[in-house]
Design an enzyme around this catalytic site. Sequence first.
Site, PDB file in Angstrom:
ATOM      1  CD  GLU A  30     -27.658  50.915 -31.521  1.00 26.16           C
ATOM      2  OE1 GLU A  30     -27.191  51.171 -32.383  1.00 26.16           O
ATOM      3  OE2 GLU A  30     -28.325  50.232 -30.502  1.00 26.16           O
ATOM      4  CG  ASN A  90      -4.877  36.585 -32.434  1.00 27.64           C
ATOM      5  OD1 ASN A  90      -4.752  36.385 -31.292  1.00 27.64           O
ATOM      6  ND2 ASN A  90      -5.084  35.721 -33.358  1.00 27.64           N
ATOM      7  CG  ASP A 135      -6.815  37.746 -28.171  1.00 28.51           C
ATOM      8  OD1 ASP A 135      -6.263  38.869 -28.101  1.00 28.51           O
ATOM      9  OD2 ASP A 135      -6.222  36.939 -28.471  1.00 28.51           O
ATOM     10  CG  ASN A 181      -7.445  33.457 -27.176  1.00 33.72           C
ATOM     11  OD1 ASN A 181      -7.316  33.938 -28.350  1.00 33.72           O
ATOM     12  ND2 ASN A 181      -7.453  34.428 -25.949  1.00 33.72           N
ATOM     13  CG  ASP A 182      -6.526  32.464 -32.590  1.00 34.29           C
ATOM     14  OD1 ASP A 182      -6.406  33.314 -31.752  1.00 34.29           O
ATOM     15  OD2 ASP A 182      -5.746  32.373 -33.583  1.00 34.29           O
ATOM     16  CG  ASP A 224     -27.258  46.682 -28.898  1.00 34.16           C
ATOM     17  OD1 ASP A 224     -26.635  47.333 -29.804  1.00 34.16           O
ATOM     18  OD2 ASP A 224     -27.931  45.695 -29.238  1.00 34.16           O
TER      19      ASP A 224
END
Length: 621
Positions: free
Chosen positions: A363, A135, A163, A140-141, A334
């Site tokens: 993947e 963090n 982040d 910005n949490d 993905d």
Amino acid sequence: MLNRLFLLIILAIPVLSLAQIERVEPPNWWVGMKTNTLQLLVKNPDIGNATPSITYKGVRILQVHQATSKNYLFIDLEISKDAHPGTFEIVFQSNTGENLTYNYQLLEREVPAENLMGFSSQDAIYLITPDRFANGDYSNDIDISLQEKTINRNDDYARHGGDIQGIINHIDYISDLGFTAVWPSPLLTNNMKSASYHGYAITDFYQVDPRFGTLANYKSLAASLRKKDMKLIMDMVANHCGSNHWWMQDFPFKDWVNQQSNFENKRPINNSNHRRTTNQDPYASKRDKAEFQEGWFVEAMPDLNQRNPFMATYLIQNSIWWIETLHLGGIRQDTYPYPDKDFMADWAGAIITEYPNFSIVGEEWSVNPLLIAYWQTGHKNKDGYESNLKSTMDFAMQKNIVDALNEPEKWDQGLVKIYEGLANDFSYTKPRDIMVFMDNHDMSRIFTQLKQDVTKTQMALGYLLTLPRIPQVYYGTEILMSDHEKPGDHGLIRTDFPGGWADDSINAFTGEGLYKDQKNMQSFLKSILNYRKSSKAITEGKTVHFAPFLGTYFMFRTFKDETVVVILNKNETPITIDLKRYLEIGLTGKTLTNIVSGNQVEWLESMTFNTSGITILSTKK
């Protein structure tokens, strides 16, 4: 009087500013691209009834497409070689005579396309789950505009606050370990009610999730990595979006996502049958193919319909926009087999056409080398399919290594799985371009898979880093992070990296509070990773290996006068091996250096191993 009246009429016609058009995507583009066409998605109430016009040298409208929804318009542009960087107006005139104006920007390209180099076997990739790494910006949490508004580090499925700035703050740590590329899981907005931390339920393909930071932060991450001669790999998702994506409330077309009518009419949605082999199976039924391709990955992830040409163009342009914006060093795609496979060939082909030296890894979660090989470009598939995909992921080798090390040694049965697994490289067009790993964000930590055996974990990772492959290591593997309390639990697999939060009592970045085995593993990986940076034998060399013998397995990597010897030994008690078995390699009488310990070894008639483990030797002084 007439002039005054005319002025009042002109002033009465509403001309809306940039902010008053709800959405135009891509939000900007570039001059000098190889492909000179661009399709804009325009979203605004009743925009479908408007007529757009552009007056800008080198840019012209080729075609305008109305969508099913009147709130969309798709505009095909031609951007000629004569176009210069700048801002131009797109004027939308409605049938009532009202005008809406949008200022669109064409940018100068900052980096020539051929200079955007992808990753290769010379790289070693560090995979990060950003919410759980560090963090770097507590401000910005929480974002009150998004649905998940809390931070709870005691909940494995809640957001923890990691982040982009947290990654930037620790690039030196990653670089010093010896990694040359960073792959964060998706950093785009996931406006979901829960479990939004993982990033794979994207709700805006052009916006950085504000809880991770800003676009400026993302650009700063890419630039900071480049300063260290490192690459940024972006994790992309072409198969699905998040169920709270902005277009789920107002689809452009009736077939924008698969099973759209079920969703709109609140009928049950069928999830994918996950039968990936339907892509290759010559006997696959139409039903199985449809259930695989059109089923949603999970309930929270609507399946995008890439057979819709506007969706296809949207996804291709989105990928190119991010490559150009961030100067990426690669893409990890993905769930590669799940979207329409012809679209995926077009998607990869469009990217490689624009960026000939770029890299994409897909993947394919399969332990069957035949399925892995199918997706690699140049492979001679019986159905004629050409993927345009440089790399795929080596789940097969991952399983072989784990099984081999976990099996009790009985006449070399265990190590034979590694030996035969590598022998399967005959299946691949270019084995060196395949990405291999021991764990990732979707599977148990390798320390857990190997039953918390430090020696076996070293054996697995040491072998991984010396294979003719592109190696990827998951964050925390270097300090033996584990999910043994609940093996396979995704929240626990993605545990916080110690030291990433100001109040952490243990700091793995500095070594404070780590126990001996953790520090030793960090040092072990650091030695091998930094050695392989300058080792042509490992990154480009010829491979020769010998069938397992008396509980040992020897692999040799050779490039010109450099030979690297990798020896796996599963014997718990001392054993002496006759080196005449390996006479053809030509090492007799040479002095080799252990790249981890620095000790020197004479390659004579025999070699004695006192206990199990891995030995990596090099002729390079």
